[in-house]
Design an enzyme around this catalytic site. Structure first.
Site, PDB file in Angstrom:
ATOM      1  N   SER A  60       1.978  -4.652  -5.773  1.00 12.00           N
ATOM      2  CA  SER A  60       2.082  -6.119  -5.809  1.00 12.00           C
ATOM      3  C   SER A  60       2.113  -6.697  -7.226  1.00 12.00           C
ATOM      4  O   SER A  60       1.538  -7.753  -7.482  1.00 12.00           O
ATOM      5  CB  SER A  60       0.947  -6.755  -4.985  1.00 12.00           C
ATOM      6  OG  SER A  60       1.063  -6.377  -3.623  1.00 12.00           O
ATOM      7  N   ASN A 110      11.245   0.042  -8.331  1.00 12.71           N
ATOM      8  CA  ASN A 110      11.491   0.937  -7.197  1.00 12.71           C
ATOM      9  C   ASN A 110      12.087   0.092  -6.079  1.00 12.71           C
ATOM     10  O   ASN A 110      11.378  -0.676  -5.441  1.00 12.71           O
ATOM     11  CB  ASN A 110      10.153   1.568  -6.764  1.00 12.71           C
ATOM     12  CG  ASN A 110      10.284   2.399  -5.501  1.00 12.71           C
ATOM     13  OD1 ASN A 110      11.384   2.637  -5.010  1.00 12.71           O
ATOM     14  ND2 ASN A 110       9.148   2.841  -4.968  1.00 12.71           N
ATOM     15  N   TRP A 111      13.383   0.257  -5.874  1.00 10.77           N
ATOM     16  CA  TRP A 111      14.076  -0.596  -4.905  1.00 10.77           C
ATOM     17  C   TRP A 111      13.835  -0.153  -3.462  1.00 10.77           C
ATOM     18  O   TRP A 111      14.273  -0.811  -2.533  1.00 10.77           O
ATOM     19  CB  TRP A 111      15.577  -0.622  -5.198  1.00 10.77           C
ATOM     20  CG  TRP A 111      15.940  -1.274  -6.505  1.00 10.77           C
ATOM     21  CD1 TRP A 111      15.076  -1.756  -7.459  1.00 10.77           C
ATOM     22  CD2 TRP A 111      17.261  -1.528  -7.012  1.00 10.77           C
ATOM     23  NE1 TRP A 111      15.784  -2.291  -8.514  1.00 10.77           N
ATOM     24  CE2 TRP A 111      17.121  -2.155  -8.275  1.00 10.77           C
ATOM     25  CE3 TRP A 111      18.557  -1.266  -6.536  1.00 10.77           C
ATOM     26  CZ2 TRP A 111      18.224  -2.537  -9.047  1.00 10.77           C
ATOM     27  CZ3 TRP A 111      19.652  -1.647  -7.302  1.00 10.77           C
ATOM     28  CH2 TRP A 111      19.485  -2.271  -8.532  1.00 10.77           C
ATOM     29  N   LYS A 112      13.188   1.005  -3.300  1.00  3.06           N
ATOM     30  CA  LYS A 112      12.903   1.549  -1.955  1.00  3.06           C
ATOM     31  C   LYS A 112      14.190   1.548  -1.114  1.00  3.06           C
ATOM     32  O   LYS A 112      15.265   1.764  -1.669  1.00  3.06           O
ATOM     33  CB  LYS A 112      11.755   0.764  -1.313  1.00  3.06           C
ATOM     34  CG  LYS A 112      10.520   0.740  -2.222  1.00  3.06           C
ATOM     35  CD  LYS A 112       9.266   0.263  -1.560  1.00  3.06           C
ATOM     36  CE  LYS A 112       8.112   0.316  -2.555  1.00  3.06           C
ATOM     37  NZ  LYS A 112       6.835  -0.093  -1.996  1.00  3.06           N
ATOM     38  N   HIS A 133       5.513   9.327  -4.156  1.00  2.00           N
ATOM     39  CA  HIS A 133       5.155   7.955  -3.793  1.00  2.00           C
ATOM     40  C   HIS A 133       4.330   7.974  -2.503  1.00  2.00           C
ATOM     41  O   HIS A 133       4.558   8.804  -1.624  1.00  2.00           O
ATOM     42  CB  HIS A 133       6.428   7.122  -3.602  1.00  2.00           C
ATOM     43  CG  HIS A 133       6.141   5.664  -3.493  1.00  2.00           C
ATOM     44  ND1 HIS A 133       5.698   5.091  -2.322  1.00  2.00           N
ATOM     45  CD2 HIS A 133       6.188   4.668  -4.416  1.00  2.00           C
ATOM     46  CE1 HIS A 133       5.498   3.797  -2.531  1.00  2.00           C
ATOM     47  NE2 HIS A 133       5.795   3.517  -3.793  1.00  2.00           N
ATOM     48  N   GLU A 162       4.426   6.228   0.045  1.00  2.00           N
ATOM     49  CA  GLU A 162       5.211   6.134   1.285  1.00  2.00           C
ATOM     50  C   GLU A 162       5.769   7.496   1.679  1.00  2.00           C
ATOM     51  O   GLU A 162       5.892   7.802   2.864  1.00  2.00           O
ATOM     52  CB  GLU A 162       6.326   5.085   1.115  1.00  2.00           C
ATOM     53  CG  GLU A 162       5.757   3.673   1.135  1.00  2.00           C
ATOM     54  CD  GLU A 162       6.503   2.665   0.281  1.00  2.00           C
ATOM     55  OE1 GLU A 162       7.655   2.923  -0.114  1.00  2.00           O
ATOM     56  OE2 GLU A 162       5.916   1.598  -0.002  1.00  2.00           O
ATOM     57  N   GLU A 216      -0.939   3.907  -8.137  1.00  2.00           N
ATOM     58  CA  GLU A 216      -0.570   2.928  -7.120  1.00  2.00           C
ATOM     59  C   GLU A 216      -1.599   2.967  -5.995  1.00  2.00           C
ATOM     60  O   GLU A 216      -1.479   3.794  -5.073  1.00  2.00           O
ATOM     61  CB  GLU A 216       0.817   3.247  -6.550  1.00  2.00           C
ATOM     62  CG  GLU A 216       1.933   3.152  -7.561  1.00  2.00           C
ATOM     63  CD  GLU A 216       3.265   2.780  -6.911  1.00  2.00           C
ATOM     64  OE1 GLU A 216       3.861   1.806  -7.356  1.00  2.00           O
ATOM     65  OE2 GLU A 216       3.669   3.432  -5.948  1.00  2.00           O
ATOM     66  N   GLY A 228       2.818  -3.619  -1.374  1.00  2.00           N
ATOM     67  CA  GLY A 228       3.508  -4.464  -0.401  1.00  2.00           C
ATOM     68  C   GLY A 228       2.576  -5.379   0.377  1.00  2.00           C
ATOM     69  O   GLY A 228       2.968  -5.961   1.387  1.00  2.00           O
ATOM     70  N   GLY A 270       7.752  -2.819  -6.866  1.00  2.00           N
ATOM     71  CA  GLY A 270       8.526  -2.737  -5.624  1.00  2.00           C
ATOM     72  C   GLY A 270       9.231  -4.056  -5.359  1.00  2.00           C
ATOM     73  O   GLY A 270      10.245  -4.385  -5.988  1.00  2.00           O
ATOM     74  N   GLY A 271       8.672  -4.854  -4.455  1.00  2.00           N
ATOM     75  CA  GLY A 271       9.293  -6.099  -4.002  1.00  2.00           C
ATOM     76  C   GLY A 271       9.841  -6.993  -5.111  1.00  2.00           C
ATOM     77  O   GLY A 271      10.977  -7.484  -5.015  1.00  2.00           O
TER      78      GLY A 271
END
Ligand code: 13P
Length: 257
Positions: free
Chosen positions: A215, A9-11, A97, A99, A169, A175, A236-237
């Site tokens: 993470s 997920n590149w957000k 998600h 977010e 999640e 994150g 993610g990251g």
């Protein structure tokens, strides 16, 4: 046997040029990935979907989006329909998600509408569920999972449900560098599978893929993927870099073969 699925997920990261570079790098690194046991999915921002689709066409990597609206078309400024995502080459879409729940008023009701719309258009929804730190600390983790799973998947028939992927999640692990322990992940995944079994029967619940997200890094992939109910990851990251995402995929492929 559930096929492992690792999605990046590149957000809200990567311009078109940067996205093309990342996708090209991954295509090179992953050309030998055995897709019989593992699926690799990239979820770039909307603006880069078409270009990334072109880069990964004829590769063993698939495309997903980060959200979708539930209408086919219409006067809904700023929204993107499932039909448009299919048109860009998407097979998957992340829905609900944390977010989006936290910053954009996503609710179980909107998640449910989006899941149904995605399925209607042949997209595989990756439905995100998970508790906040506060909810965990007051012992509400399982209640939150009940709420997200039961209401997010409300009124799906068995055929529709068979195409759903769940991503557990925990919000406190996203994150933050604070990963759930493999035992915490396994406990939540097993719980979710139990909820699904009550809704759709043991056989379909056993077949449903449940990803872990929060993470995930090359260093913790092996232990997380070793848990029996963890069927992949939503990253993610660490998905924003060729080496780290490719290592996560290769490690998962080793563990799950
Ligand atoms: P991080 O891997 O950056 O914690 O993000 C997880 C996530 O939100 C994936 O959807």
């Amino acid at each position: 046997m559930r096929r492992t699925i690792i999605a990046g997920n590149w957000k809200m990261y990567k311009t078109i040029g940067e996205a093309i570079e990342l996708a090209n790098g991954l295509k090179r690194e992953l050309f030998e990935l055995d897709t019989q046991h593992i699926e690799a999915v990239l979820c770039p921002p909307y603006t880069a979907l078409s270009e990334v689709a072109e880069v990964i066409s004829n590769s063993n990597i698939q495309l997903g989006a980060q959200d979708v609206y539930w209408q086919d078309e219409g006067a809904f400024t700023g929204e993107v329909s499932p039909k448009m995502l299919k048109d860009c080459g998407c097979n998957f879409v992340i829905i609900g998600h944390s977010e989006r729940r936290q910053y954009f008023s996503e609710t179980n009701e909107t998640v449910n509408k989006k899941v149904k719309a995605a399925l209607k258009h042949g997209l595989f929804p990756i439905v995100c569920v998970g508790e906040t730190l506060e909810e965990r600390e007051v012992g509400r983790t399982f209640a939150v999972l009940d709420d997200h799973v039961i209401n997010g998947l409300k009124d799906l028939d068995k055929d529709e449900f068979s195409r759903v992927i769940i991503a557990y999640e925990p919000v406190w692990a996203i994150g933050t560098g604070k990963t759930a322990t493999p035992q915490q992940a396994q406990e939540a995944h097993m719980y979710i599978r139990g909820v699904l079994a009550k809704m759709y029967g043991a056989e379909l619940a056993q077949a449903c893929r449940i990803q872990y997200g929060g993470s995930v890094k090359p260093e913790n992939t092996k232990e997380l993927m070793s848990e029996p109910d963890v069927d992949g990851a939503l990253v993610g990251g660490a998905s924003l870099n060729v080496t780290s995402f490719a290592t996560i995929l290769k490690t998962a492929a080793q563990v799950k073969k």
